[in-house]
Design a protein around this motif. Structure first.
Motif, PDB file in Angstrom:
ATOM      1  N   THR A  35      14.340 -15.975  -8.230  1.00  0.00           N
ATOM      2  CA  THR A  35      13.229 -15.539  -7.403  1.00  0.00           C
ATOM      3  C   THR A  35      13.358 -16.191  -6.032  1.00  0.00           C
ATOM      4  OG1 THR A  35      11.857 -15.437  -9.376  1.00  0.00           O
ATOM      5  CG2 THR A  35      10.712 -15.408  -7.261  1.00  0.00           C
ATOM      6  N   VAL A  36      13.278 -15.355  -4.999  1.00  0.00           N
ATOM      7  CA  VAL A  36      13.434 -15.845  -3.624  1.00  0.00           C
ATOM      8  C   VAL A  36      12.079 -15.818  -2.931  1.00  0.00           C
ATOM      9  CG1 VAL A  36      14.584 -15.464  -1.410  1.00  0.00           C
ATOM     10  CG2 VAL A  36      15.776 -14.916  -3.541  1.00  0.00           C
ATOM     11  N   THR A  37      11.710 -16.940  -2.319  1.00  0.00           N
ATOM     12  CA  THR A  37      10.492 -17.019  -1.531  1.00  0.00           C
ATOM     13  C   THR A  37      10.880 -16.890  -0.065  1.00  0.00           C
ATOM     14  OG1 THR A  37       9.546 -18.524  -3.165  1.00  0.00           O
ATOM     15  CG2 THR A  37       8.483 -18.444  -1.005  1.00  0.00           C
ATOM     16  N   LYS A  38      10.368 -15.854   0.582  1.00  0.00           N
ATOM     17  CA  LYS A  38      10.681 -15.617   2.001  1.00  0.00           C
ATOM     18  C   LYS A  38      10.090 -16.718   2.871  1.00  0.00           C
ATOM     19  CE  LYS A  38      12.570 -11.482   1.564  1.00  0.00           C
ATOM     20  NZ  LYS A  38      13.977 -11.362   1.604  1.00  0.00           N
ATOM     21  N   VAL A  39      10.791 -17.012   3.968  1.00  0.00           N
ATOM     22  CA  VAL A  39      10.327 -18.023   4.914  1.00  0.00           C
ATOM     23  C   VAL A  39      10.024 -17.315   6.238  1.00  0.00           C
ATOM     24  CG1 VAL A  39      10.920 -20.141   6.142  1.00  0.00           C
ATOM     25  CG2 VAL A  39      11.760 -19.779   3.817  1.00  0.00           C
ATOM     26  N   PRO A  40       8.767 -17.320   6.663  1.00  0.00           N
ATOM     27  CA  PRO A  40       8.423 -16.656   7.923  1.00  0.00           C
ATOM     28  C   PRO A  40       9.183 -17.273   9.105  1.00  0.00           C
ATOM     29  CG  PRO A  40       6.442 -17.348   6.736  1.00  0.00           C
ATOM     30  CD  PRO A  40       7.615 -17.938   6.023  1.00  0.00           C
ATOM     31  N   LYS A  41       9.646 -16.438  10.003  1.00  0.00           N
ATOM     32  CA  LYS A  41      10.324 -16.844  11.239  1.00  0.00           C
ATOM     33  C   LYS A  41      11.626 -17.618  10.997  1.00  0.00           C
ATOM     34  CE  LYS A  41       6.076 -16.729  13.831  1.00  0.00           C
ATOM     35  NZ  LYS A  41       5.025 -17.423  14.484  1.00  0.00           N
ATOM     36  N   ALA A  42      12.196 -17.490   9.824  1.00  0.00           N
ATOM     37  CA  ALA A  42      13.489 -18.139   9.551  1.00  0.00           C
ATOM     38  C   ALA A  42      14.589 -17.328  10.229  1.00  0.00           C
ATOM     39  CB  ALA A  42      13.737 -18.200   8.049  1.00  0.00           C
ATOM     40  N   PRO A  43      15.728 -17.966  10.528  1.00  0.00           N
ATOM     41  CA  PRO A  43      16.844 -17.194  11.090  1.00  0.00           C
ATOM     42  C   PRO A  43      17.238 -16.048  10.151  1.00  0.00           C
ATOM     43  CG  PRO A  43      17.307 -19.549  11.139  1.00  0.00           C
ATOM     44  CD  PRO A  43      16.051 -19.366  10.356  1.00  0.00           C
ATOM     45  N   GLU A  44      17.851 -15.021  10.706  1.00  0.00           N
ATOM     46  CA  GLU A  44      18.194 -13.821   9.931  1.00  0.00           C
ATOM     47  C   GLU A  44      19.081 -14.124   8.725  1.00  0.00           C
ATOM     48  OE1 GLU A  44      20.023  -9.371  10.778  1.00  0.00           O
ATOM     49  OE2 GLU A  44      20.014 -10.862  12.371  1.00  0.00           O
ATOM     50  N   TYR A  45      19.979 -15.104   8.856  1.00  0.00           N
ATOM     51  CA  TYR A  45      20.910 -15.420   7.767  1.00  0.00           C
ATOM     52  C   TYR A  45      20.269 -16.219   6.620  1.00  0.00           C
ATOM     53  CZ  TYR A  45      21.219 -19.936  10.131  1.00  0.00           C
ATOM     54  OH  TYR A  45      20.915 -21.128  10.705  1.00  0.00           O
ATOM     55  N   VAL A  46      19.006 -16.651   6.785  1.00  0.00           N
ATOM     56  CA  VAL A  46      18.299 -17.355   5.705  1.00  0.00           C
ATOM     57  C   VAL A  46      17.484 -16.317   4.936  1.00  0.00           C
ATOM     58  CG1 VAL A  46      16.573 -19.107   5.121  1.00  0.00           C
ATOM     59  CG2 VAL A  46      18.199 -19.518   6.992  1.00  0.00           C
ATOM     60  N   LYS A  47      17.878 -16.076   3.687  1.00  0.00           N
ATOM     61  CA  LYS A  47      17.153 -15.102   2.865  1.00  0.00           C
ATOM     62  C   LYS A  47      15.821 -15.659   2.387  1.00  0.00           C
ATOM     63  CE  LYS A  47      20.498 -12.077   0.800  1.00  0.00           C
ATOM     64  NZ  LYS A  47      21.048 -11.623  -0.467  1.00  0.00           N
ATOM     65  N   GLY A  48      15.768 -16.980   2.226  1.00  0.00           N
ATOM     66  CA  GLY A  48      14.551 -17.614   1.748  1.00  0.00           C
ATOM     67  C   GLY A  48      14.866 -18.888   1.000  1.00  0.00           C
ATOM     68  N   LEU A  49      13.910 -19.307   0.168  1.00  0.00           N
ATOM     69  CA  LEU A  49      14.072 -20.520  -0.625  1.00  0.00           C
ATOM     70  C   LEU A  49      14.067 -20.155  -2.099  1.00  0.00           C
ATOM     71  CD1 LEU A  49      11.511 -22.807   1.270  1.00  0.00           C
ATOM     72  CD2 LEU A  49      14.001 -22.774   1.543  1.00  0.00           C
ATOM     73  N   ILE A  50      14.846 -20.896  -2.873  1.00  0.00           N
ATOM     74  CA  ILE A  50      14.836 -20.708  -4.329  1.00  0.00           C
ATOM     75  C   ILE A  50      14.507 -22.047  -4.981  1.00  0.00           C
ATOM     76  CG2 ILE A  50      16.459 -18.783  -4.282  1.00  0.00           C
ATOM     77  CD1 ILE A  50      18.633 -20.742  -5.272  1.00  0.00           C
ATOM     78  N   ASN A  51      13.986 -21.977  -6.188  1.00  0.00           N
ATOM     79  CA  ASN A  51      13.662 -23.183  -6.937  1.00  0.00           C
ATOM     80  C   ASN A  51      14.630 -23.261  -8.117  1.00  0.00           C
ATOM     81  OD1 ASN A  51      12.594 -25.172  -8.613  1.00  0.00           O
ATOM     82  ND2 ASN A  51      10.478 -24.618  -8.127  1.00  0.00           N
ATOM     83  N   LEU A  52      15.499 -24.242  -8.093  1.00  0.00           N
ATOM     84  CA  LEU A  52      16.475 -24.412  -9.168  1.00  0.00           C
ATOM     85  C   LEU A  52      16.138 -25.696  -9.908  1.00  0.00           C
ATOM     86  CD1 LEU A  52      19.154 -23.265 -10.399  1.00  0.00           C
ATOM     87  CD2 LEU A  52      20.290 -25.009  -9.037  1.00  0.00           C
ATOM     88  N   ARG A  53      15.534 -25.556 -11.076  1.00  0.00           N
ATOM     89  CA  ARG A  53      15.159 -26.692 -11.912  1.00  0.00           C
ATOM     90  C   ARG A  53      14.402 -27.764 -11.116  1.00  0.00           C
ATOM     91  NH1 ARG A  53      20.060 -24.922 -13.786  1.00  0.00           N
ATOM     92  NH2 ARG A  53      21.443 -26.391 -12.752  1.00  0.00           N
ATOM     93  N   GLY A  54      13.431 -27.318 -10.314  1.00  0.00           N
ATOM     94  CA  GLY A  54      12.590 -28.242  -9.571  1.00  0.00           C
ATOM     95  C   GLY A  54      13.109 -28.637  -8.200  1.00  0.00           C
ATOM     96  N   THR A  55      14.303 -28.194  -7.844  1.00  0.00           N
ATOM     97  CA  THR A  55      14.863 -28.495  -6.526  1.00  0.00           C
ATOM     98  C   THR A  55      14.767 -27.250  -5.657  1.00  0.00           C
ATOM     99  OG1 THR A  55      16.436 -30.027  -7.550  1.00  0.00           O
ATOM    100  CG2 THR A  55      16.911 -29.317  -5.303  1.00  0.00           C
ATOM    101  N   VAL A  56      14.188 -27.394  -4.470  1.00  0.00           N
ATOM    102  CA  VAL A  56      14.058 -26.270  -3.548  1.00  0.00           C
ATOM    103  C   VAL A  56      15.313 -26.213  -2.675  1.00  0.00           C
ATOM    104  CG1 VAL A  56      12.708 -25.277  -1.661  1.00  0.00           C
ATOM    105  CG2 VAL A  56      11.551 -26.428  -3.561  1.00  0.00           C
TER     106      VAL A  56
END
Length: 133
Positions: free
Chosen positions: A28-49
């Motif tokens: 699951t990808v969480t979008k980041v507002p105003k992030a650069p185009e190459y950043v799709k978002g943030l993911i949570n992998l076993r508690g690590t963002v």
């Protein structure tokens, strides 16, 4: 040397396994507002963002019609970075002698060389230089 071979569109690429922390399927990808185009978002992998980057944009490759199913988590220096790829094909032990050097004739410094298997050509990338760009 061990490499992870992955596919983007119809091309295969390889990175050293020493840079790969883990490989994961759809996340699951969480979008980041105003992030650069190459950043799709943030993911949570076993508690690590972790930041998820669009490797297609970094490599200047069109996206395939299929959604990218695999995520490769990379450890670059002390930071974890994720890239989404169409699919991870295999992990191989290769002899460094089969890597053909292309450094002199390329304007893409992140390409370490070409791995020339008998049945296919794989572009070997220096993921540190690619992400740093």
């Amino acid at each position: 040397m061990q490499v992870v071979i992955f596919k983007l569109k119809n091309e295969q690429f390889a990175v050293e396994t020493s840079k790969v922390q883990t490989i994961s399927e759809a996340v699951t990808v969480t979008k980041v507002p105003k992030a650069p185009e190459y950043v799709k978002g943030l993911i949570n992998l076993r508690g690590t963002v972790i930041s998820l980057l669009d490797i297609n944009l970094l490599l200047d490759i069109e996206k395939s019609e299929n959604s990218q199913q695999s995520v490769i988590i990379l450890k670059l220096e002390d930071e974890l970075i994720a890239v989404s790829v169409d699919q991870v094909d295999e992990v191989l032990e290769i002899d460094e002698d089969i890597i053909e050097n292309t450094r002199e004739d390329t304007n893409k410094p992140y390409i370490k060389g070409i791995i020339n298997f008998k049945d296919r050509i794989v572009t070997f990338i220096d993921i540190d230089k690619l992400i740093a760009k």
